[in-house]
Motif scaffolding. Structure first.
Motif, mmCIF file in Angstrom:
data_model
loop_
_atom_site.group_PDB
_atom_site.id
_atom_site.type_symbol
_atom_site.label_atom_id
_atom_site.label_comp_id
_atom_site.label_asym_id
_atom_site.label_seq_id
_atom_site.Cartn_x
_atom_site.Cartn_y
_atom_site.Cartn_z
ATOM 1 N N LEU A 132 4.569 -3.086 -3.633
ATOM 2 C CA LEU A 132 3.463 -2.428 -3.663
ATOM 3 C C LEU A 132 3.863 -0.901 -3.563
ATOM 4 C CD1 LEU A 132 0.237 -2.362 -3.517
ATOM 5 C CD2 LEU A 132 0.486 -2.643 -0.979
ATOM 6 N N TRP A 162 4.661 0.467 -6.989
ATOM 7 C CA TRP A 162 3.255 0.538 -7.569
ATOM 8 C C TRP A 162 2.478 1.559 -7.333
ATOM 9 C CZ3 TRP A 162 1.443 -1.552 -11.945
ATOM 10 C CH2 TRP A 162 -0.053 -1.500 -12.294
ATOM 11 N N GLN A 163 2.039 1.763 -6.278
ATOM 12 C CA GLN A 163 1.320 2.749 -5.653
ATOM 13 C C GLN A 163 2.026 4.340 -6.024
ATOM 14 O OE1 GLN A 163 1.032 1.836 -1.507
ATOM 15 N NE2 GLN A 163 -0.822 1.033 -1.667
ATOM 16 N N ARG A 187 2.322 3.892 -10.543
ATOM 17 C CA ARG A 187 1.508 3.122 -11.555
ATOM 18 C C ARG A 187 1.426 3.355 -12.777
ATOM 19 N NH1 ARG A 187 -3.640 3.430 -13.043
ATOM 20 N NH2 ARG A 187 -4.985 1.438 -12.946
ATOM 21 N N VAL A 208 3.314 -7.032 -9.205
ATOM 22 C CA VAL A 208 3.312 -6.216 -7.965
ATOM 23 C C VAL A 208 3.314 -7.427 -6.870
ATOM 24 C CG1 VAL A 208 2.396 -4.883 -6.259
ATOM 25 C CG2 VAL A 208 2.073 -4.394 -8.600
ATOM 26 N N ASP A 248 -5.659 -3.232 -1.165
ATOM 27 C CA ASP A 248 -4.965 -1.992 -1.779
ATOM 28 C C ASP A 248 -4.709 -2.193 -3.382
ATOM 29 O OD1 ASP A 248 -4.853 -0.775 0.718
ATOM 30 O OD2 ASP A 248 -2.808 -1.629 1.133
ATOM 31 N N LEU A 249 -4.934 -3.344 -3.842
ATOM 32 C CA LEU A 249 -4.535 -3.490 -5.465
ATOM 33 C C LEU A 249 -6.230 -3.942 -6.003
ATOM 34 C CD1 LEU A 249 -1.697 -5.927 -5.320
ATOM 35 C CD2 LEU A 249 -1.757 -3.594 -6.316
ATOM 36 N N ASP A 302 -6.835 -2.456 -9.461
ATOM 37 C CA ASP A 302 -5.971 -2.682 -10.346
ATOM 38 C C ASP A 302 -5.877 -4.244 -10.878
ATOM 39 O OD1 ASP A 302 -5.268 0.068 -10.617
ATOM 40 O OD2 ASP A 302 -3.926 -0.333 -8.824
ATOM 41 N N LEU A 303 -6.724 -5.155 -10.195
ATOM 42 C CA LEU A 303 -6.355 -6.671 -10.526
ATOM 43 C C LEU A 303 -6.582 -7.119 -11.890
ATOM 44 C CD1 LEU A 303 -8.324 -8.363 -7.493
ATOM 45 C CD2 LEU A 303 -5.775 -7.772 -7.748
ATOM 46 N N LEU A 331 -2.861 -6.526 -13.845
ATOM 47 C CA LEU A 331 -1.749 -7.209 -13.240
ATOM 48 C C LEU A 331 -1.611 -8.639 -14.041
ATOM 49 C CD1 LEU A 331 -1.808 -5.722 -9.597
ATOM 50 C CD2 LEU A 331 -0.404 -5.216 -11.581
ATOM 51 N N ILE A 386 0.648 -11.226 -9.248
ATOM 52 C CA ILE A 386 0.570 -10.801 -7.964
ATOM 53 C C ILE A 386 1.596 -11.796 -7.069
ATOM 54 C CG2 ILE A 386 -0.325 -10.371 -5.659
ATOM 55 C CD1 ILE A 386 -2.759 -9.276 -7.338
ATOM 56 N N TYR A 432 -9.151 -12.741 -8.102
ATOM 57 C CA TYR A 432 -7.960 -12.514 -8.866
ATOM 58 C C TYR A 432 -7.711 -13.971 -9.592
ATOM 59 C CZ TYR A 432 -3.201 -11.596 -10.495
ATOM 60 O OH TYR A 432 -2.256 -11.728 -11.345
#
Length: 174
Positions: free
Chosen positions: A40, A43-44, A47, A58, A68-69, A72-73, A76, A79, A104
């Motif tokens: 993560l 990614w942060q 990105r 991620v 926190d995602l 962006d789901l 991706l 996960i 998700y």
């Protein structure tokens, strides 16, 4: 090449899981070509760069928040949730939250200390890919472990995989 169980089939997966080693930072770690599952923090920090280079996933640790995602789901493919040891059950809750609260629908992968005894419960929480630590199982053991996903044919309880309790799914004669 690591092997995993994806949708109840054993497959090989060449895409690496990136781990930050001591002294490495999220902003400077070298990333493999062709996509990977990154922490993560990476990614942060990177990105846009990761999206441009085809990052497909991620991974979250048990103490990280799925929210926190949340934004962006849709971008991706995968996960992953890391299980650092057998007794750490936080990943079950994270998986359930990602499937139920955040909606998700991509691949949800359990990585790390994922043991055969857990396979059925992991699938019920919403995981569709199980990646035990490399070297944990031989090919024969992994094939035998597939059967443990179906240890219980009809669960009583509601779960991410089975949204209705048994009494609503089965009609009995009066």
């Amino acid at each position: 090449m690591p092997k995993l169980i994806r949708n109840r089939q054993i497959v090989e997966d060449a895409r690496p899981v990136v781990i930050l080693e001591e002294g490495e930072t999220a902003a400077t770690i070298a990333l493999p070509e062709g996509g990977a599952i990154v922490p993560l923090a990476v990614w942060q920090a990177r990105r846009d760069e990761l999206l441009a280079h085809g990052c497909f996933g991620v991974w979250l640790a048990g103490d990280q928040e799925p929210r926190d995602l949340a934004d962006d789901l849709a971008q991706l493919q995968t996960i992953a949730i890391h299980f650092p040891k057998f007794a750490d059950g936080r990943g079950y809750s994270l998986a359930t939250l990602l499937r139920s609260r955040f909606g998700y629908r991509g691949e949800l992968r359990a990585i790390g200390e994922v043991l055969r005894d857990q396979f059925n419960y992991l699938v019920r929480c919403g995981f569709d890919a199980l990646q035990p630590a490399e070297g944990r199982y031989t090919d024969t053991q992994l094939l035998a472990a597939l059967g443990s996903i179906a240890d219980f044919s009809e669960p009583y309880q509601v779960s991410a995989a089975v949204p209705d309790p048994l009494f609503r799914r089965v009609r009995r004669a009066a």
